[in-house]
Every structure is written in structure tokens, then in C-alpha cells.
Design a protein around this motif. Structure first.
Motif, PDB file in Angstrom:
ATOM      1  N   ASP A 292       0.904  -1.023  -0.558  1.00 60.67           N
ATOM      2  CA  ASP A 292      -0.162  -0.062   0.012  1.00 60.67           C
ATOM      3  C   ASP A 292       0.876   1.218  -0.237  1.00 60.67           C
ATOM      4  O   ASP A 292       1.914   0.947  -0.112  1.00 60.67           O
ATOM      5  CB  ASP A 292      -0.946   0.408   1.011  1.00 60.67           C
ATOM      6  N   GLN A 293       0.350   2.187  -0.280  1.00 56.61           N
ATOM      7  CA  GLN A 293       0.732   3.340  -0.693  1.00 56.61           C
ATOM      8  C   GLN A 293       1.908   3.572   0.813  1.00 56.61           C
ATOM      9  O   GLN A 293       3.393   4.060   0.801  1.00 56.61           O
ATOM     10  CB  GLN A 293       0.455   4.911  -0.396  1.00 56.61           C
ATOM     11  N   PHE A 294       1.444   3.122   2.034  1.00 55.48           N
ATOM     12  CA  PHE A 294       2.411   3.739   3.116  1.00 55.48           C
ATOM     13  C   PHE A 294       4.102   2.532   3.238  1.00 55.48           C
ATOM     14  O   PHE A 294       4.537   3.136   2.841  1.00 55.48           O
ATOM     15  CB  PHE A 294       1.484   3.634   4.779  1.00 55.48           C
ATOM     16  N   CYS A 295       3.932   1.547   3.104  1.00 51.34           N
ATOM     17  CA  CYS A 295       4.691   0.941   3.134  1.00 51.34           C
ATOM     18  C   CYS A 295       5.430   0.311   1.866  1.00 51.34           C
ATOM     19  O   CYS A 295       6.744   0.642   1.751  1.00 51.34           O
ATOM     20  CB  CYS A 295       3.666  -0.685   2.908  1.00 51.34           C
ATOM     21  N   ARG A 296       4.251   1.250   0.374  1.00 49.47           N
ATOM     22  CA  ARG A 296       5.486   1.694  -0.592  1.00 49.47           C
ATOM     23  C   ARG A 296       6.933   2.781  -0.229  1.00 49.47           C
ATOM     24  O   ARG A 296       8.225   2.621  -0.237  1.00 49.47           O
ATOM     25  CB  ARG A 296       4.687   2.302  -1.380  1.00 49.47           C
ATOM     26  N   HIS A 297       5.983   3.484   0.019  1.00 48.06           N
ATOM     27  CA  HIS A 297       7.205   5.063   0.581  1.00 48.06           C
ATOM     28  C   HIS A 297       7.974   4.354   1.185  1.00 48.06           C
ATOM     29  O   HIS A 297       9.263   5.144   1.786  1.00 48.06           O
ATOM     30  CB  HIS A 297       6.225   5.561   1.190  1.00 48.06           C
ATOM     31  N   GLU A 298       7.848   3.970   2.802  1.00 50.80           N
ATOM     32  CA  GLU A 298       8.536   3.328   3.522  1.00 50.80           C
ATOM     33  C   GLU A 298       9.566   3.072   3.042  1.00 50.80           C
ATOM     34  O   GLU A 298      11.011   2.677   3.729  1.00 50.80           O
ATOM     35  CB  GLU A 298       8.043   2.526   5.090  1.00 50.80           C
ATOM     36  N   LEU A 299       9.045   1.688   1.970  1.00 47.78           N
ATOM     37  CA  LEU A 299      10.245   0.669   1.882  1.00 47.78           C
ATOM     38  C   LEU A 299      10.762   1.813   1.035  1.00 47.78           C
ATOM     39  O   LEU A 299      12.298   2.108   0.638  1.00 47.78           O
ATOM     40  CB  LEU A 299       9.467  -0.783   0.733  1.00 47.78           C
ATOM     41  N   ILE A 300      10.543   2.412   0.530  1.00 49.37           N
ATOM     42  CA  ILE A 300      11.609   3.526  -0.768  1.00 49.37           C
ATOM     43  C   ILE A 300      12.681   4.272  -0.256  1.00 49.37           C
ATOM     44  O   ILE A 300      13.443   4.538  -0.330  1.00 49.37           O
ATOM     45  CB  ILE A 300      10.825   4.624  -1.908  1.00 49.37           C
TER      46      ILE A 300
ATOM     47  N   PHE B 181     -21.444  -1.168  -7.930  1.00 54.33           N
ATOM     48  CA  PHE B 181     -19.861  -1.925  -7.634  1.00 54.33           C
ATOM     49  C   PHE B 181     -19.121  -1.045  -5.872  1.00 54.33           C
ATOM     50  O   PHE B 181     -18.981   0.348  -5.959  1.00 54.33           O
ATOM     51  CB  PHE B 181     -19.138  -0.622  -8.804  1.00 54.33           C
ATOM     52  N   LEU B 182     -18.760  -1.832  -5.563  1.00 53.07           N
ATOM     53  CA  LEU B 182     -17.594  -1.800  -3.609  1.00 53.07           C
ATOM     54  C   LEU B 182     -16.870  -1.461  -4.227  1.00 53.07           C
ATOM     55  O   LEU B 182     -16.359  -2.742  -4.349  1.00 53.07           O
ATOM     56  CB  LEU B 182     -18.800  -2.321  -3.382  1.00 53.07           C
ATOM     57  N   GLY B 183     -16.016  -0.968  -3.835  1.00 51.42           N
ATOM     58  CA  GLY B 183     -14.486  -0.913  -3.680  1.00 51.42           C
ATOM     59  C   GLY B 183     -14.151  -0.941  -2.090  1.00 51.42           C
ATOM     60  O   GLY B 183     -14.860  -0.170  -0.834  1.00 51.42           O
ATOM     61  N   ILE B 184     -13.058  -1.951  -2.091  1.00 52.73           N
ATOM     62  CA  ILE B 184     -12.638  -2.909  -0.374  1.00 52.73           C
ATOM     63  C   ILE B 184     -11.215  -1.929  -0.455  1.00 52.73           C
ATOM     64  O   ILE B 184     -10.637  -2.574  -1.107  1.00 52.73           O
ATOM     65  CB  ILE B 184     -12.983  -3.826   0.073  1.00 52.73           C
ATOM     66  N   VAL B 185     -10.970  -0.574   0.411  1.00 52.67           N
ATOM     67  CA  VAL B 185      -9.526  -0.652   0.549  1.00 52.67           C
ATOM     68  C   VAL B 185      -8.728  -0.998   1.942  1.00 52.67           C
ATOM     69  O   VAL B 185      -9.577  -0.735   2.805  1.00 52.67           O
ATOM     70  CB  VAL B 185      -8.944   0.664  -0.061  1.00 52.67           C
TER      71      VAL B 185
ATOM     72  N   CYS C  32      -4.812  -0.123  -3.351  1.00 53.30           N
ATOM     73  CA  CYS C  32      -4.034   1.193  -4.090  1.00 53.30           C
ATOM     74  C   CYS C  32      -5.572   1.875  -3.889  1.00 53.30           C
ATOM     75  O   CYS C  32      -6.654   1.367  -5.106  1.00 53.30           O
ATOM     76  CB  CYS C  32      -4.009   0.689  -5.407  1.00 53.30           C
ATOM     77  N   ILE C  33      -5.567   3.169  -3.383  1.00 55.42           N
ATOM     78  CA  ILE C  33      -7.179   3.983  -3.656  1.00 55.42           C
ATOM     79  C   ILE C  33      -7.626   4.233  -5.060  1.00 55.42           C
ATOM     80  O   ILE C  33      -8.646   4.107  -5.150  1.00 55.42           O
ATOM     81  CB  ILE C  33      -7.625   4.570  -1.803  1.00 55.42           C
TER      82      ILE C  33
ATOM     83  N   LEU D 245      -3.069   5.191   3.017  1.00 54.93           N
ATOM     84  CA  LEU D 245      -3.925   4.497   1.748  1.00 54.93           C
ATOM     85  C   LEU D 245      -3.890   5.385   0.659  1.00 54.93           C
ATOM     86  O   LEU D 245      -4.924   4.992  -0.347  1.00 54.93           O
ATOM     87  CB  LEU D 245      -5.140   4.391   2.435  1.00 54.93           C
ATOM     88  N   LEU D 246      -3.625   6.994   1.275  1.00 53.68           N
ATOM     89  CA  LEU D 246      -4.694   7.614   0.294  1.00 53.68           C
ATOM     90  C   LEU D 246      -3.328   8.241  -1.238  1.00 53.68           C
ATOM     91  O   LEU D 246      -1.919   7.897  -0.733  1.00 53.68           O
ATOM     92  CB  LEU D 246      -4.602   8.912   0.816  1.00 53.68           C
ATOM     93  N   PRO D 247      -3.659   8.656  -2.049  1.00 57.67           N
ATOM     94  CA  PRO D 247      -2.800   8.930  -3.307  1.00 57.67           C
ATOM     95  C   PRO D 247      -2.314  10.364  -2.625  1.00 57.67           C
ATOM     96  O   PRO D 247      -2.831  10.668  -2.107  1.00 57.67           O
ATOM     97  CB  PRO D 247      -3.600   9.302  -4.397  1.00 57.67           C
ATOM     98  N   ASP D 248      -1.243  10.974  -3.591  1.00 57.80           N
ATOM     99  CA  ASP D 248      -0.567  11.577  -3.369  1.00 57.80           C
ATOM    100  C   ASP D 248      -1.689  13.553  -2.894  1.00 57.80           C
ATOM    101  O   ASP D 248      -1.150  13.882  -2.316  1.00 57.80           O
ATOM    102  CB  ASP D 248       0.839  12.313  -4.037  1.00 57.80           C
ATOM    103  N   TYR D 249      -2.349  13.033  -4.024  1.00 56.65           N
ATOM    104  CA  TYR D 249      -2.480  14.538  -4.362  1.00 56.65           C
ATOM    105  C   TYR D 249      -4.166  14.260  -3.365  1.00 56.65           C
ATOM    106  O   TYR D 249      -4.026  15.970  -3.105  1.00 56.65           O
ATOM    107  CB  TYR D 249      -3.873  14.609  -5.730  1.00 56.65           C
ATOM    108  N   LEU D 250      -4.725  13.816  -2.805  1.00 57.23           N
ATOM    109  CA  LEU D 250      -5.625  13.137  -1.740  1.00 57.23           C
ATOM    110  C   LEU D 250      -4.678  14.244  -0.137  1.00 57.23           C
ATOM    111  O   LEU D 250      -5.435  14.194   0.690  1.00 57.23           O
ATOM    112  CB  LEU D 250      -6.365  12.054  -1.750  1.00 57.23           C
ATOM    113  N   LYS D 251      -3.728  13.426  -0.068  1.00 53.35           N
ATOM    114  CA  LYS D 251      -2.909  13.728   1.502  1.00 53.35           C
ATOM    115  C   LYS D 251      -2.267  15.166   1.399  1.00 53.35           C
ATOM    116  O   LYS D 251      -2.699  16.106   1.997  1.00 53.35           O
ATOM    117  CB  LYS D 251      -1.522  12.976   1.173  1.00 53.35           C
ATOM    118  N   MET D 252      -2.545  15.644   0.408  1.00 51.94           N
ATOM    119  CA  MET D 252      -1.788  16.972   0.017  1.00 51.94           C
ATOM    120  C   MET D 252      -2.662  17.817  -0.038  1.00 51.94           C
ATOM    121  O   MET D 252      -3.152  18.759   1.391  1.00 51.94           O
ATOM    122  CB  MET D 252      -2.227  17.749  -1.494  1.00 51.94           C
TER     123      MET D 252
END
Lengths: 282, 285
Positions: A176-184, B36-40, B204-205, B244-251
Motif C-alpha cells: 500500500d501507499q504507506f509501505c511503499r513509501h517506507e520501503l523506498i 460497485f463496491l471498492g474495499i480498500v 491502492c485507492i 492509503l491515500l494517493p498523493d493528491y489527496l494527502k496534499m
């Protein structure tokens, strides 16, 4: 020979797919990797990335051309062990390489085969567990871990070999994003502090944006070899791969008329920039 | 009536052994028909454990699961349940075993006792759904295909069984962006054309934001958020799970922390930039 580093010279690799048919995996590739470099390798599926990784520790031999590790030819059988000691390869699917029922034993397996003292083995295991954040999982069974945890165990096992070159074939595909970031982040620390040369294969541009160099492969040919920032600018060279979010934001905001510094690559920098901007417009 | 109803579900792996691990902790939510359900969830959050409950690979120990109103533990319902819920495992190409693509897809259908003509039809239809040309691919060995193509064949073999509910565990793991989007578009189309309920699991959300009607977010076995995609993204508490979030959302969440009054229920980098520009303009006036 005294050259240090990896030289890939005019390498072509094809596989036979039966009935005199050849599948070309790599065509006339030339890359030189200097010790201590952090090199990203990007490309779509079937671009030859995995073939390239396997050429680096002699698991595959080139059909034409030569691969030299610190001057040692991967085609020279006498050098095989030495080359594999220097170049550690982490496979795409970590399950393919597990052999022990316990995480710490899995990590100890490589060093045990190097005829090291018990203290040295346990020191390396501790260090690898620490670096990969696996201390809590040390007594777990690797095959019962989640996909991402498995990948971390696989990297830890490679690290315990203290390689000079660490080749990772899409080590973040299940993370997942976090683990990826940590690994890198860990890989960059290893690179800086221990001088290990990192060759990281990924199709996530976020993984590669801080690499010293980015090599892009497409259908077996090398189409770009430059800094990540340069390559992100030339989108056609990304062959459908997606530049990082922050990079895209900077470009979009630029198009909207905001004067975004092209040096902005991280989230923190972007946030700071936008906050400055919003204060200045107020 | 929802097509799946999960009530207070908990699951413990290897209870009373050194390997004991709580994988699911009091989960409750529902899945609507045709949705359509996404499980993250991050690694080890219990996603795979959860979905194995849906077709009875795992039976609930604490709590219950109803599929079309029937309890999955009901023995008389099991055979129907397996046909109703099609599960595509992680790395499904590993389960390919037949000599040709056609036989691979036909295997499940033969076991269902379908007539030869029906099997032919379904195989072709399923191959087309995943973007493979039946004429060219039927006779090929699945093992001569690339990883992305093998994945598509494996997905097609489940589509051919025409499940009412299609559950996929990380169908894009290891695929490049092009291969991923191919599979995802095929699944979305299948959902829309056939009115099938789709449950797609991903760490990957990014994969889910544009496809899923609803999102369920899991963390360490607990359900953190569940609702319409935009609503879930707009939730304040999502910020603490930024792994869990992509960079743009984190930002966007970072900006919010810095005092910006900004909506985070945004689906793309483009939307995010427009929202930022809107705020900058508003501040300017």
C-alpha cells in the motif's frame, strides 16, 4: 580489470518460443551503473525489465553482448558465486523465494550459507529486521503474512547478504501507499549510508522520482536514460506511465496561470508553496 | 433488500496457537444489488479474509453474512452460493492449468453441467468482455500469454460462470498502468451491462476512486469508513489513514490541516487543482 560498477554492453536477449520463433526481450542495450548510484528502471509489462534484472546476477545470460559486474563477466562460470554475492536480486513475487517456516530463519538462510559466525549471522538478521520494520513479525511464518509483509521479508533476506548491488524487481507491486513509501525510504537510506547501489524496477513513478537516474525501457529497447525530472517533462518517453501526482499538479497549476516552481517535487513543498500563495493573494 | 449483508463479523486466525491473529473485528455493512463496491485497506488489514466469507470459503464464527437474504452457513444454500458469488483470487493466473484458453474457460462451465453449445457461447462472450478476440485466443495455450493476458483469461473464466456477484481480490496487482486499466474497464463494463454486483479489493485507492460507487475502508480488521466514494474521501478522519491515500489527496488533507477550508471529496488531480484554484481566486477577491 579494475572497473567498479555494472556495465551492460550491447546486450540482446531473446527467448525461443518454439518452432524457430524467437521472442525478443531486450535489444542492443547499453547501460553503465556506477557504484553508489540509485537507478530506477521503468517500463510497461513486456518491456524487458525483469529480463534485465535477471541478467544482472547471472540468472540469465545475454544472447549477445556482455554484462560485467565490477569487471566480472556473468557468462564466466567461475565467477558465478562471486557475482551472486555482490548482486542480490529480490523477485517480483516474494513467495517464489521463501524456504523457511519462520521469518527470522528465512532472513538467516543466506548468511548461514556464507559460513559466517553465529554472532555475525544474528547481527545481520537483527539489522535486516530492524531496517525493514519486521521485528514484531520475526517469529511469524512467512507464508502466512500479507502480501506486503512478504515483500518486506524478501527484501530483508536480500539485505542480510550485504550485497554491493541490490536489484529489486517491482518490490512494491503489492504494497500500500504507506509501505511503499517506507520501503523506498529505506532503500534511499541503505544507498546513502551503506553505499549500496540500488537498481529499482517499478512502474510507479512515485517510487522512482528520487532516483539519481531513470532508465525507461519499451518493448526491449532503451528509450530514455536521464534524471527522473527530465523524463517526467517529456511525457512521450513515459510510454503511458503516469508521472507522480505532485508533478502533475505543478504542471496543471502552471497551465492555470500560477507560477509554480519547477523544483517542487514533494507534497510538503507543494503545500508550503500553496500556503505562501494564498497568503500573498489575501 | 441489500444483496450482501455483513453483521458484526469477526474472524480470528489460528485461535489458541502462537500464530493467533485477529483478522476481522466486528464488521458490519451492506452491499446493494448492482453496486460497485471498492474495499480498500493496507497490507494485513483483513481485506482478503473478508471477501473469502462472501462465497463461503470461510464461514463466520462470530457474526453472520447474508447473501440474497440467506445465511452463508446454511448447508442447503452452499451450492447455490458458489454459483452466485464468483471469486477471483489474488494472482489468479497462478490457477490456470488447462492446455488451451477455451478449455480453461470451459472447465467451470462443464462442472456446472451446461450444454456444449451454451459453453461455446459463454466462453466467447467472456473472452470478448475482457478484450480478447475469441478466434485468436481460444486455441492458444494460456501459458504462452503475457502476464497481463493470463490475468485476463483467469478473470474471464470467472465471468463465464455468470455470477450475480463478482468479487475480485487485487485484480491489478503487478500489472502496469495499461494492463490495469484494461482489466478495470472490462470489469466496470461487465457491471454496467449485466447489472452484476462487483466487489473489488485493492490496497491502492487510486484503482477504485473513479470506478466504485461506494468505498469500504479497512484498517487492522476494523471498518473505518463506508459510504459513497466522494463522501468517504470527504471524511475528516480519513486523514489519519493517509497510508492509503494517493498523493493528491494527502496534499488536500495537509492543506486542510493548515487551515484551508477545502473539500477533499475529489476524484482526480484535475479536480483537486480546480478546487485549489477556486480557493485561491476566492481569497483574492
Amino acid at each position: 580489470m579494475s572497473f567498479k560498477g555494472i556495465q551492460i554492453i550491447d546486450v540482446t536477449k531473446y527467448y525461443s518460443s518454439g518452432q524457430n520463433q524467437l521472442t525478443w526481450a531486450l535489444k542492443d542495450i547499453n547501460i553503465t551503473m556506477k557504484p553508489g548510484e540509485f537507478i530506477g528502471i521503468a517500463g510497461n509489462n513486456a518491456s524487458g525489465k525483469t529480463t534485465l534484472a535477471r541478467l544482472l546476477n547471472g540468472l540469465l545470460r545475454p544472447s549477445r553482448g556482455r554484462v560485467l559486474i565490477d569487471g566480472l563477466d556473468t557468462c564466466d562460470h567461475r565467477q558465478k558465486l562471486e557475482i551472486r554475492r555482490r548482486v542480490a536480486l529480490v523477485f517480483q513475487n516474494p513467495e517464489n523465494q521463501f524456504i523457511s517456516p519462520v521469518v527470522e530463519e528465512e532472513i538467516a538462510f543466506g548468511p548461514e550459507n556464507l559460513n559466517l559466525s553465529l554472532q555475525e549471522i544474528s547481527r545481520r538478521v537483527e539489522e535486516a529486521l530492524e531496517v525493514m520494520g519486521l521485528k514484531e513479525l520475526r517469529l511469524q511464518a512467512p507464508h502466512l503474512l500479507s502480501g506486503g509483509q512478504k515483500q518486506r521479508v524478501a527484501v530483508a533476506a536480500a539485505l542480510a547478504m550485504r550485497p554491493d548491488y541490490l536489484v529489486l524487481d517491482e518490490p512494491t507491486s503489492m504494497l500500500d501507499q504507506f509501505c511503499r513509501h517506507e520501503l523506498i525510504k529505506h532503500l534511499h537510506v541503505l544507498n546513502r549510508q551503506q553505499g549500496i547501489t540500488i537498481i529499482l524496477i517499478s512502474h510507479y513513478m512515485e517510487d522512482l522520482e528520487k532516483a539519481d537516474r531513470l532508465v525507461v525501457l519499451q518493448k526491449g529497447s532503451l528509450i530514455a536514460d536521464a534524471s527522473p525530472q527530465e523524463i517526467f517533462q517529456r511525457e512521450e518517453q513515459l510510454t503511458g506511465l503516469k508521472p507522480p501526482d505532485i508533478f502533475r499538479m505543478a504542471q496543471l497549476l502552471g497551465k492555470m496561470g500560477y507560477n509554480v516552481d519547477c523544483q517542487i517535487t514533494t507534497r510538503e513543498e507543494m503545500v508550503a508553496y500553496l500556503c505562501r500563495l494564498s497568503k500573498s493573494v489575501i | 433488500m441489500p444483496i450482501i449483508e455483513i453483521r458484526n463479523l469477526s474472524y480470528v486466525y489460528h485461535p489458541n496457537t502462537p500464530y493467533e491473529k485477529k483478522a476481522l473485528d466486528d464488521i458490519s455493512f451492506t452491499v446493494g444489488k448492482g453496486e460497485f463496491l471498492g474495499i480498500v485497506g493496507s497490507n494485513g488489514s483483513g481485506k482478503s479474509t473478508l471477501i473469502q466469507h462472501f462465497n463461503g470459503l470461510i464461514y463466520p464464527e462470530l457474526g453472520s453474512i447474508l447473501v440474497s437474504g440467506q445465511d452463508t452457513r446454511d448447508k442447503d444454500f452452499r451450492e447455490q452460493l458458489w454459483k452466485k458469488v464468483g471469486l477471483v483470487f489474488q494472482f489468479p493466473e497462478k490457477q490456470l492449468f488447462e492446455a488451451t484458453v477455451f478449455d480453461e474457460l470451459a472447465y467451470g462451465l462443464k462442472n456446472m453441467g451446461l450444454a456444449a453449445a451454451e459453453i461455446e457461447m459463454r466462453v466467447d462472450e467472456a473472452l470478448k468482455s475482457v478484450g480478447l478476440e475469441p478466434e485468436q485466443s481460444r486455441k492458444r495455450s494460456p501459458f504462452s500469454l503475457s502476464g497481463g493476458m493470463m490475468r485476463r483469461v483467469a478473470v474471464a473464466s470467472v465471468l463465464a460462470m455468470k455470477p450475480d456477484i463478482l468479487v475480485l481480490d487485487e485484480p491489478t496487482a503487478g500489472l502496469d498502468p495499461e494492463g490495469s486499466s484494461h482489466i478495470l474497464q472490462a470489469i466496470k463494463k461487465f457491471q454496467q451491462d449485466k447489472g452484476v454486483t462487483v466487489i473489488l479489493v485493492s490496497h491502492c485507492i487510486d484503482d477504485l476512486i473513479l470506478l466504485a460507487d461506494r468505498l469500504a475502508v479497512l484498517d487492522q480488521g476494523k471498518l473505518l469508513a463506508w459510504g459513497l466514494t466522494r463522501d468517504v474521501l470527504a471524511q475528516e478522519n480519513l486523514a489519519q489513514y493517509d497510508r492509503l491515500l494517493p498523493d493528491y489527496l494527502k496534499m488536500l488533507f495537509d492543506l486542510k490541516k493548515r487551515g484551508w477550508v477545502i473539500n477533499t471529496g475529489l476524484l482526480t488531480v484535475e479536480e483537486a487543482c480546480q478546487e485549489i484554484a477556486k480557493i485561491l481566486r476566492r481569497d483574492g477577491t
